[in-house]
Design an enzyme around this catalytic site. Structure first.
Site, PDB file in Angstrom:
ATOM      1  N   TYR A  63      35.160  -0.686  74.107  1.00 21.01           N
ATOM      2  CA  TYR A  63      34.983   0.765  74.085  1.00 21.01           C
ATOM      3  C   TYR A  63      34.060   1.057  72.903  1.00 21.01           C
ATOM      4  O   TYR A  63      34.492   1.131  71.756  1.00 21.01           O
ATOM      5  CB  TYR A  63      36.316   1.507  73.905  1.00 21.01           C
ATOM      6  N   PHE A 221      43.358   6.817  84.255  1.00 22.51           N
ATOM      7  CA  PHE A 221      42.791   7.872  85.111  1.00 22.51           C
ATOM      8  C   PHE A 221      43.874   8.788  85.686  1.00 22.51           C
ATOM      9  O   PHE A 221      43.734   9.292  86.804  1.00 22.51           O
ATOM     10  CB  PHE A 221      41.954   7.281  86.258  1.00 22.51           C
ATOM     11  N   GLY A 225      41.887  11.024  87.826  1.00 24.45           N
ATOM     12  CA  GLY A 225      42.156  10.730  89.233  1.00 24.45           C
ATOM     13  C   GLY A 225      40.951  10.109  89.905  1.00 24.45           C
ATOM     14  O   GLY A 225      40.304   9.211  89.361  1.00 24.45           O
ATOM     15  N   PRO A 232      37.939  14.742  85.165  1.00 22.33           N
ATOM     16  CA  PRO A 232      38.773  15.432  86.143  1.00 22.33           C
ATOM     17  C   PRO A 232      37.970  16.060  87.277  1.00 22.33           C
ATOM     18  O   PRO A 232      36.886  16.592  87.057  1.00 22.33           O
ATOM     19  CB  PRO A 232      39.463  16.523  85.321  1.00 22.33           C
TER      20      PRO A 232
END
Ligand SMILES: NC(=O)c1ccc[n+]([C@@H]2O[C@H](COP(=O)([O-])OP(=O)(O)OC[C@H]3O[C@@H](n4cnc5c(N)ncnc54)[C@H](OP(=O)(O)O)[C@@H]3O)[C@@H](O)[C@H]2O)c1
Length: 298
Positions: A63, A221, A225, A232
């Protein structure tokens, strides 16, 4: 349900134990901290998460902000692991979960660890960047292949590092049940981290299997999602906005509350680089959904 300015802490959703480490079920994911070049803002978010009681932070040595690596951003690269160290070392009771498998080279290109030596280098990089002698939890993050693929060789390599004392506990990420069964024959598994959300429930059987085995299931997530890395998506589930309105909260908070209602062994690690979103996410630890609301959502 109080608003984001309240002082609800992460402990409102209770705790779960990863091996011998007790973590707040409401945790924090650090992947979004390196999206912006604003280091002070990232440090503020991390310190605020700790102030609000979060003691489970998810990270990875890959990351990293594009600075100095990818064309167009001249600054030095900023690693989430190093931001965590700057903001939160010496860590006290903080539990940091990191992952190996994917890695980033000096030139900014990604690669997937395929040998024990690759994995050892990645563990050592995590130790160095976090400034610790032993990693709390290390997930083997794989890229699933169709048909029969094995995690045995890679998990055995991590099990050896656990025996050497470089790693305290092991987990898996992006896996199937057969991978979990295979890994558990080699060494104890404390958590499985897969994508899972209201609009992505394919791994419901794996989530249940983890619960039966006393293993934490840690969705990533959960807010984004099906938007995944992009973030989002607008309301998808019938009733999501209805439930959010009834509680006076946002749809993202309901998504997190729904996640935490999927089982005591399910942990949340919402990711944000925005201090206001952080407050909202932690406040979601106190949202209690009725059976009727869960039925509406699901
Ligand atoms: N094992 C794996 O393969 C894997 C893969 C991906 C992620 N992860 C881990 O899982 C964590 C969670 O995943 P994620 O960060 O990608 O996704 P996420 O937590 O589902 O959602 C993050 C996205 O939602 C936004 N957001 C967060 N809180 C919000 C709020 N209250 N209101 C509105 N928008 C909000 C964020 O933008 P802002 O920054 O603007 O708030 C960001 O775009 C990561 O941080 C990482 O630690 C693991």
């Amino acid at each position: 349900m109080p608003g984001p300015e309240s002082t609800i802490t992460a402990t409102a959703a209770g705790t779960f134990t990863l091996g011998d480490l007790t973590v707040t079920r409401m945790g924090f994911g650090s992947m979004r901290l390196t999206v912006s070049r604003d280091v002070e803002r990232a440090l503020t978010v991390l310190r605020r998460a700790a102030e609000l009681g979060v003691n489970h932070v998810d990270t990875a040595a890959f990351y990293v902000s594009p600075g100095g690596i990818l064309e167009g951003d001249p600054g030095p690269p900023r690693y989430a692991t190093e931001l965590i160290r700057e903001a939160l070392a010496p860590y006290d009771d903080l539990v940091i979960t990191t992952k190996v498998g994917p890695g980033i080279r000096e030139d900014g290109t990604f690669y997937q660890a395929s040998t024990a030596d690759d994995l050892r280098r990645q563990v050592e990089e995590n130790l160095r960047r976090l400034g610790v002698d032993r990693l709390d939890v290390v997930n083997l993050r794989i890229i699933k292949k169709a048909g029969k693929d094995s995690v045995a060789e890679r998990f055995e390599a991590l099990a050896r590092m656990r025996e050497e004392g470089l790693v305290r506990h092991l987990g898996l990420s992006n896996v199937r049940l057969d991978h979990l069964v295979e890994a558990q024959r080699i060494a104890p598994v404390v958590c499985v981290q897969n994508s899972y959300a209201l609009d992505n429930q394919q791994d419901a059987p794996l989530l249940r299997a983890c619960g039966q085995r006393g293993i934490a299931f840690v969705p990533f997530f959960a807010i984004a999602g099906s938007g995944r890395e992009k973030g989002p998506v607008s309301s998808h589930a019938p009733g999501l906005s209805q439930v959010a309105r009834a509680h006076g909260v946002t749809e993202q908070q309901v998504r997190l509350a729904w996640t935490l209602h999927q089982g005591r062994h399910v942990l949340a690690i919402p990711g944000t680089g925005n201090p206001d979103h952080l407050d909202e996410n932690i406040a979601a630890a106190a949202i209690r959904l009725s059976q009727e609301e869960l039925a509406i959502l699901t």
